[in-house]
Design a protein around this motif. Structure first.
Motif, mmCIF file in Angstrom:
data_model
loop_
_atom_site.group_PDB
_atom_site.id
_atom_site.type_symbol
_atom_site.label_atom_id
_atom_site.label_comp_id
_atom_site.label_asym_id
_atom_site.label_seq_id
_atom_site.Cartn_x
_atom_site.Cartn_y
_atom_site.Cartn_z
ATOM 1 N N ILE A 1 0.826 -1.202 0.000
ATOM 2 C CA ILE A 1 0.000 0.000 0.000
ATOM 3 C C ILE A 1 0.860 1.250 0.000
ATOM 4 N N LEU B 1 1.497 3.234 -3.210
ATOM 5 C CA LEU B 1 0.419 3.822 -4.000
ATOM 6 C C LEU B 1 0.409 5.338 -3.895
ATOM 7 N N ARG C 1 -10.358 -7.773 0.177
ATOM 8 C CA ARG C 1 -9.231 -8.319 -0.587
ATOM 9 C C ARG C 1 -9.416 -9.814 -0.848
ATOM 10 N N LYS D 1 -7.189 -3.776 -1.521
ATOM 11 C CA LYS D 1 -7.889 -4.589 -2.520
ATOM 12 C C LYS D 1 -7.041 -4.895 -3.748
ATOM 13 N N ASP D 2 -5.884 -4.281 -3.871
ATOM 14 C CA ASP D 2 -5.048 -4.464 -5.052
ATOM 15 C C ASP D 2 -4.428 -5.856 -5.035
ATOM 16 N N ARG D 3 -5.005 -6.773 -5.818
ATOM 17 C CA ARG D 3 -4.547 -8.155 -5.838
ATOM 18 C C ARG D 3 -3.414 -8.373 -6.840
ATOM 19 N N SER D 4 -2.946 -7.308 -7.473
ATOM 20 C CA SER D 4 -1.826 -7.456 -8.394
ATOM 21 C C SER D 4 -0.534 -7.705 -7.631
ATOM 22 N N LYS D 5 -0.550 -7.382 -6.351
ATOM 23 C CA LYS D 5 0.600 -7.624 -5.486
ATOM 24 C C LYS D 5 0.158 -8.534 -4.356
ATOM 25 N N LYS D 6 0.887 -9.620 -4.163
ATOM 26 C CA LYS D 6 0.494 -10.636 -3.188
ATOM 27 C C LYS D 6 1.405 -10.598 -1.962
ATOM 28 N N GLU E 1 -8.429 1.170 -1.194
ATOM 29 C CA GLU E 1 -8.095 0.698 -2.543
ATOM 30 C C GLU E 1 -6.806 -0.108 -2.555
ATOM 31 N N GLY E 2 -5.857 0.298 -1.728
ATOM 32 C CA GLY E 2 -4.575 -0.393 -1.691
ATOM 33 C C GLY E 2 -4.688 -1.820 -1.199
ATOM 34 N N ASP F 1 -7.273 5.689 -0.021
ATOM 35 C CA ASP F 1 -6.072 5.047 -0.554
ATOM 36 C C ASP F 1 -5.815 3.722 0.161
#
Length: 199
Positions: free
Chosen positions: A12, A15, A183, A109-114, A106-107, A103
């Motif tokens: 996070i 971002l 998430r 929930k960002d599943r592009s980074k595990k 939203e951060g 932020d």
């Protein structure tokens, strides 16, 4: 135990910041918890035992494990938040809080980074049905909701603590709890979208 949570926090931190929305009230906080509960319920409703335990691959979680992880993590995060709230208020540090509530939401929930969960927070797959999973989830979550309802928003905002991406207040710590559920609800969506997911 905290390593997986810290991993998400570090993600996070990268971002960009956006303008602050009107999140400075307990109504928004309670609504966010309600929304994430409803979304989770909707995603798992009607699933069979086979579907609950399906794994896209040997190294990936099942839906049952995801829900168990959510419950275990919510309990841990809530205890951490309560510990901070027992400390004296330090509103003089408010200026140090740079990360905005939206932020944070939203951060997470960002599943592009595990992030990798520790063994203590990794579910064993104990829930065979959506109904059993939601009973356990709602039991834990109701304790948090009761706490929010009786805690003034000023109390949350006046307790500042340090995180890997800087200072945060207790209100943001509570947002993180609900956001963590969002998430992993997205993760459940991914599992259901797997090519071999049982009919």
């Amino acid at each position: 135990m905290k390593n997986s949570i810290l991993g998400i926090l570090f993600l996070i931190a990268g971002l960009p910041l956006t303008a602050q929305q009107n999140t400075n009230n307990n109504e928004f906080l309670l609504n966010y918890f309600e929304d994430t509960t409803e979304n989770l319920q909707e995603e798992i409703s009607g699933l069979s035992e086979e579907q609950m335990h399906f794994k896209p691959s040997e190294n990936e979680w099942s839906i049952s494990q995801c829900i168990e992880h959510i419950i275990l993590t919510e309990k841990m995060l809530f205890e951490m938040a309560k510990t901070e709230l027992k400390k004296p208020e330090n509103p003089e540090r408010k200026g140090e809080v740079k990360f905005k509530d939206e932020d944070l939401i939203e951060g997470i929930k960002d599943r592009s980074k595990k992030a990798q969960a520790t063994d203590e927070l990794t579910g064993t797959g104990q829930y065979n049905s959506p109904e059993a999973a939601m009973v356990a989830f709602n039991e834990q979550r109701q304790i948090i909701l009761d706490f929010i309802e009786k805690t003034p928003v000023e109390t949350f905002r006046n307790h500042i603590s340090d995180s890997p991406f800087g200072a945060v207040d207790a209100y943001q710590s509570m947002l993180f709890i609900a956001g963590h559920t969002a998430r992993h609800t997205l993760q459940i969506e991914e599992i259901k979208a797997s090519e071999d997911f049982p009919e």
